[in-house]
Design an enzyme around this catalytic site. Sequence first.
Site, PDB file in Angstrom:
ATOM      1  CB  THR A 232      -0.995  -0.168   1.238  1.00  0.00           C
ATOM      2  OG1 THR A 232      -0.042  -0.163   2.368  1.00  0.00           O
ATOM      3  CG2 THR A 232      -2.154  -1.010   1.101  1.00  0.00           C
TER       4      THR A 232
ATOM      5  CG  HIS B  28     -18.479 -25.054 -11.112  1.00  0.00           C
ATOM      6  ND1 HIS B  28     -18.666 -25.677 -10.079  1.00  0.00           N
ATOM      7  CD2 HIS B  28     -17.899 -23.960 -10.781  1.00  0.00           C
ATOM      8  CE1 HIS B  28     -18.144 -25.109  -8.884  1.00  0.00           C
ATOM      9  NE2 HIS B  28     -17.664 -23.861  -9.324  1.00  0.00           N
ATOM     10  CD  GLU B  29     -16.241 -21.134 -13.399  1.00  0.00           C
ATOM     11  OE1 GLU B  29     -16.519 -19.891 -12.987  1.00  0.00           O
ATOM     12  OE2 GLU B  29     -15.355 -21.776 -12.688  1.00  0.00           O
TER      13      GLU B  29
ATOM     14  CG  HIS C 216     -19.884 -19.636  -9.901  1.00  0.00           C
ATOM     15  ND1 HIS C 216     -20.116 -19.651  -8.718  1.00  0.00           N
ATOM     16  CD2 HIS C 216     -18.846 -20.426 -10.160  1.00  0.00           C
ATOM     17  CE1 HIS C 216     -19.499 -20.592  -7.935  1.00  0.00           C
ATOM     18  NE2 HIS C 216     -18.474 -21.088  -8.940  1.00  0.00           N
TER      19      HIS C 216
ATOM     20  CG  ASP D  38     -16.808 -21.779  -5.609  1.00  0.00           C
ATOM     21  OD1 ASP D  38     -16.145 -20.885  -5.568  1.00  0.00           O
ATOM     22  OD2 ASP D  38     -17.416 -22.546  -6.366  1.00  0.00           O
TER      23      ASP D  38
END
Length: 639
Positions: free
Chosen positions: A230, A447-448, A451, A523
């Site tokens: 940062t 699967h995707e 999502h 997930d």
Amino acid sequence: MTPTEHKPGQDSMAQQPLPWWRFVVWLLVIFLFSYYWFDAAQQPQQQTLTYSEFKTKVRAGEVASVTLQGDRISGTLKESAPTVRGAEQPPPLRFVSTLPPVDDPELLPLLEERGVEVRAESAQTPWLATALIGILPWILIIGLFWYASKKLQERMAGSEGPGGIFSFSKSRAKRFHKGASNVTFDDVAGLENAKRDLREITGYLKDPARYRKLGAKIPKGILLMGPPGTGKTLLAKAVAGEADVPFFSISGSEFIEMFVGVGASRVRDMFESAKAEAPSIIFIDEIDSVGRARGTGLGGGHDEREQTLNQILGEMDGFDPHETVVVLAATNRPDVLDPALLRPGRFDRKITLDLPDKKARLAILKIHTGSVALGDDIDLERLAALTAGFSGADLENMVNEAALLAGREGLDKVDMAMLLNARDKVVLGGKREMVLGEDEKRIIAFHEAGHALVASLLPNADPLDKVTIIPRGHALGATEQIPEQERHNLSQSYLHDRIGVMLGGRVSEQIVFAEFSSGAEDDLKQATRLARHMVTHWGMSEKIGPVAFRRGEEHIFLGREMTQQRDYSEHTAQIIDDEISRLIRGIEEEITKLLQQHRPQLEALAGELQEKETLEKEGIEAIIHSETRAPKQGAGKGA
């Protein structure tokens, strides 16, 4: 070592005086060469005869004199008569020969018979050669021992300068002269609050009288806290460039050695050097390596580290009022620091550096792309939105990766595609060289697609940006969402839909294939962690109520959690586990109903993913919002 001075333009390879031992060695080499060359030059011309040739010349009466020296025979031949009247006589011819290893009793009678002058000399070598043979080995041994000991001292002292082993207690802080740093606050994008606080410090160091008139005192210590990357070290460099005062920089780990007391001695030496050149700045990077809480940990405290910390505490609290010395320190683990180090009077000001927001990311990108040849299609605004959660170091790395990718492709400029590829590489990793079978590819596509479809249908989920089934890093596929705005406070509905998106891939597999795969491991891990926080930290469970339970907050190796009693019973722990399971199962049931209702869109999206492997935002919306589109042939076969 004493603080190392760094001057602008100073050459580290500057000429240094020649060490005395090298001078002596070269002097001996020149002397030996000159001696043997002069001796050889003084030797007259001579010929080498075998022993048989030598005896033949003796019998012929051509030998005038001989000198016997050990097994060596040298001498002169008789002068030959001149062939021309008045010609100069030739010089005597010298010869040399070697006696055989066996005695020759006829040699001496033959020499006397022929009237040869015989001289005998001992076989001893000259005194200079004897002296060199006796002394030279000792010179070499002493020189080798001295050289080895010097190198050992340099290694033990860290090669920080003269002093050898006696420099152990000296500070290893690097000293930067005024104007040595060319980094200013203008080179630091974002972090306006931090720069405002630090500008007060640089202003005080430049003109302390103006602040003293108001009764203000300079802060003794400033602690920079924030995640890695940062800009804590960059801010320290900017302070050095703005303040125009001597700057001492050191890492916390450089205080610690295997010998007890060395760290404390180095702290004393560093502060003495800084006080001698006040006003000045001391910067200690990664101070948590020596400033960790004392007397903690599974194995007790570390004596050397604690003594070093005690010395730092004493030095910071012992500043005289007239000494304008400021201590800057940086850490990304402020929770492990000793409370005595954080109190006012030592670190009076604590500056927190957060990950940059969209506006700051845009400014950082402009700085890092300033020296890069950019294409005409570059959209830094979109790139700043796509890099939510990136630190300044991540953005710099992404721009550099894009430049490397463009060079690899033979491009003259870095276009938007290269930057997006670099972003994917930083977030997900590079593309994996692996071939997926059709069955496995189909599972990943569904699967995707699960999502992506859930993210598009839930009202509080972040908008979709891209879906891909190209393996990258440890992931076989990815669904990317871009928040419309920076979120600092998370609502219960947003968290609910976020867990729903995480479960969308697993539910999609169950609907289509009637079984689960191992692809949902990450997930489930993220969903469980988020649900646990909702129940135990944020009071989002009706059964638990508005209560926060500490669980897994402390670092076990600090030793605190082991000595503290858990603030809830086993019965409450069981209720917490049940509530987490109930929350996740309830969301899973909602997502199952949602995907069953929109299965045509799910199959269409999965089929398109199998063909194109990557779908952008526009293509995803076109498929999802097309109610009349039929699933592709073969894409919807399953349970």
